[in-house]
Design an enzyme around this catalytic site. Structure first.
Site, PDB file in Angstrom:
ATOM      1  N   HIS A 128       0.831  -1.208   0.000  1.00  0.00           N
ATOM      2  CA  HIS A 128       0.000   0.000   0.000  1.00  0.00           C
ATOM      3  C   HIS A 128       0.870   1.265   0.000  1.00  0.00           C
ATOM      4  O   HIS A 128       0.684   2.155  -0.840  1.00  0.00           O
ATOM      5  CB  HIS A 128      -0.923  -0.017   1.229  1.00  0.00           C
ATOM      6  CG  HIS A 128      -1.784   1.194   1.357  1.00  0.00           C
ATOM      7  ND1 HIS A 128      -3.095   1.216   0.917  1.00  0.00           N
ATOM      8  CD2 HIS A 128      -1.541   2.432   1.847  1.00  0.00           C
ATOM      9  CE1 HIS A 128      -3.607   2.422   1.139  1.00  0.00           C
ATOM     10  NE2 HIS A 128      -2.680   3.177   1.711  1.00  0.00           N
ATOM     11  N   GLU A 129       1.800   1.346   0.930  1.00  0.00           N
ATOM     12  CA  GLU A 129       2.626   2.562   1.026  1.00  0.00           C
ATOM     13  C   GLU A 129       3.530   2.716  -0.205  1.00  0.00           C
ATOM     14  O   GLU A 129       3.712   3.821  -0.709  1.00  0.00           O
ATOM     15  CB  GLU A 129       3.454   2.571   2.312  1.00  0.00           C
ATOM     16  CG  GLU A 129       2.632   2.599   3.603  1.00  0.00           C
ATOM     17  CD  GLU A 129       1.619   3.742   3.691  1.00  0.00           C
ATOM     18  OE1 GLU A 129       1.759   4.757   2.988  1.00  0.00           O
ATOM     19  OE2 GLU A 129       0.656   3.601   4.474  1.00  0.00           O
ATOM     20  N   HIS A 132       1.640   4.207  -3.054  1.00  0.00           N
ATOM     21  CA  HIS A 132       1.597   5.678  -3.022  1.00  0.00           C
ATOM     22  C   HIS A 132       2.840   6.272  -3.682  1.00  0.00           C
ATOM     23  O   HIS A 132       2.750   7.288  -4.374  1.00  0.00           O
ATOM     24  CB  HIS A 132       1.514   6.183  -1.580  1.00  0.00           C
ATOM     25  CG  HIS A 132       0.154   6.073  -0.962  1.00  0.00           C
ATOM     26  ND1 HIS A 132      -1.000   6.456  -1.613  1.00  0.00           N
ATOM     27  CD2 HIS A 132      -0.243   5.623   0.254  1.00  0.00           C
ATOM     28  CE1 HIS A 132      -2.045   6.249  -0.815  1.00  0.00           C
ATOM     29  NE2 HIS A 132      -1.613   5.729   0.323  1.00  0.00           N
ATOM     30  N   HIS A 138      -5.778   6.689  -2.973  1.00  0.00           N
ATOM     31  CA  HIS A 138      -6.619   5.653  -2.366  1.00  0.00           C
ATOM     32  C   HIS A 138      -7.696   5.207  -3.343  1.00  0.00           C
ATOM     33  O   HIS A 138      -8.139   5.976  -4.193  1.00  0.00           O
ATOM     34  CB  HIS A 138      -7.227   6.160  -1.055  1.00  0.00           C
ATOM     35  CG  HIS A 138      -6.221   6.220   0.048  1.00  0.00           C
ATOM     36  ND1 HIS A 138      -6.244   7.163   1.042  1.00  0.00           N
ATOM     37  CD2 HIS A 138      -5.139   5.429   0.293  1.00  0.00           C
ATOM     38  CE1 HIS A 138      -5.207   6.951   1.850  1.00  0.00           C
ATOM     39  NE2 HIS A 138      -4.530   5.919   1.417  1.00  0.00           N
ATOM     40  N   CYS A 139      -8.103   3.944  -3.201  1.00  0.00           N
ATOM     41  CA  CYS A 139      -9.025   3.310  -4.136  1.00  0.00           C
ATOM     42  C   CYS A 139     -10.293   2.907  -3.387  1.00  0.00           C
ATOM     43  O   CYS A 139     -10.245   2.564  -2.211  1.00  0.00           O
ATOM     44  CB  CYS A 139      -8.333   2.072  -4.725  1.00  0.00           C
ATOM     45  SG  CYS A 139      -9.355   1.111  -5.838  1.00  0.00           S
ATOM     46  N   CYS A 144      -9.014  -3.936  -2.923  1.00  0.00           N
ATOM     47  CA  CYS A 144      -7.761  -3.431  -3.516  1.00  0.00           C
ATOM     48  C   CYS A 144      -6.792  -3.009  -2.411  1.00  0.00           C
ATOM     49  O   CYS A 144      -7.193  -2.413  -1.408  1.00  0.00           O
ATOM     50  CB  CYS A 144      -8.056  -2.244  -4.426  1.00  0.00           C
ATOM     51  SG  CYS A 144      -6.566  -1.488  -5.121  1.00  0.00           S
ATOM     52  N   CYS A 163      -6.130  -3.739  -7.662  1.00  0.00           N
ATOM     53  CA  CYS A 163      -7.312  -4.011  -8.476  1.00  0.00           C
ATOM     54  C   CYS A 163      -6.975  -3.731  -9.947  1.00  0.00           C
ATOM     55  O   CYS A 163      -5.929  -3.148 -10.252  1.00  0.00           O
ATOM     56  CB  CYS A 163      -8.480  -3.152  -8.003  1.00  0.00           C
ATOM     57  SG  CYS A 163      -8.342  -1.425  -8.493  1.00  0.00           S
ATOM     58  N   CYS A 166      -5.976  -0.066 -10.570  1.00  0.00           N
ATOM     59  CA  CYS A 166      -4.702   0.400  -9.988  1.00  0.00           C
ATOM     60  C   CYS A 166      -3.481  -0.278 -10.594  1.00  0.00           C
ATOM     61  O   CYS A 166      -2.427   0.350 -10.727  1.00  0.00           O
ATOM     62  CB  CYS A 166      -4.714   0.191  -8.472  1.00  0.00           C
ATOM     63  SG  CYS A 166      -5.859   1.292  -7.607  1.00  0.00           S
TER      64      CYS A 166
HETATM   65 ZN   LIG Z   1      -2.759   5.202   1.979  1.00  0.00          ZN
HETATM   66 ZN   LIG Z   2      -7.580  -0.118  -6.744  1.00  0.00          ZN
END
Ligand SMILES: [Zn+2]
Ligand SMILES: [Zn+2]
Length: 178
Positions: A128-129, A132, A138-139, A144, A163, A166
């Site tokens: 996740h990080e 970015h 953010h999704c 996701c 997803c 993304c």
């Molecule tokens: Zn985040």
């Molecule tokens: Zn996504």
């Protein structure tokens, strides 16, 4: 494209190795482990018994580990916060990101330890990080990895995968070295 992994303070080397392997799978690139750096004393908030994520991230970015188009992920086992928030699982800058393992163990929630659950969470937060740092926001897709999570149950709903919306954006971010 390569990702540099840096332990910040005392982090179990076995967990760093596990994360290295799972990130190599999640991203199309090398994941290179580096020597640990100390926790910056200036990040410590003694009243809260937590570390300011922004200060830790800044310290990581000044540690000289970054070069070229690499991404740097710092991993710490202390609790992180941001002013105005009780805690954060992680924080991303432009090319650097940091995650905390502190709230990812079942034992933190009074449950029996489960290393599989712990490692899945660590991978999800790390991907996740890093997402970015590849320019992803953010999704809305709850499964996701780029979905925002504020609680550990939200972390557990999403997986370590991007997803279909993304995923191509990560590839684009990798290609431009953004
Ligand atoms: Zn985040
Ligand atoms: Zn996504």
């Amino acid at each position: 494209m390569s990702i540099i992994l840096v332990p910040i303070g005392k982090v179990d080397p076995v967990e760093m190795q596990a994360l290295q392997a799972s990130l190599a799978t999640a991203f199309s690139g090398d994941v290179v482990p580096k020597k640990k750096i100390p926790l910056p004393a200036t990040a410590r908030n003694t009243a809260r018994d937590q570390y300011d994520a922004e200060v830790v991230l800044e310290y990581l970015s000044l540690s000289g580990e970054i070069g070229g188009c690499d991404r740097v992920l710092g991993v710490t086992d202390v609790d992180l916060y941001l002013p105005g928030m009780n805690f954060v699982f992680g924080l991303a800058g432009r090319r650097n990101a940091v995650i905390s393992l502190y709230r990812l163990r079942q034992s933190f929630y009074g449950l029996p330890e489960d290393v599989g659950v712990f490692r899945r969470r660590a991978t999800v937060e790390a991907v996740h990080e890093l997402g970015h740092t590849f320019g992803l926001a953010h999704c809305d897709d709850p499964r996701c990895v780029m979905r925002f999570s504020n609680t550990i149950s939200e972390t557990d709903v999403k997986g370590p995968a991007f997803c279909p919306v993304c995923r191509p954006r990560v590839r684009a971010g990798e290609a431009t070295g953004r």
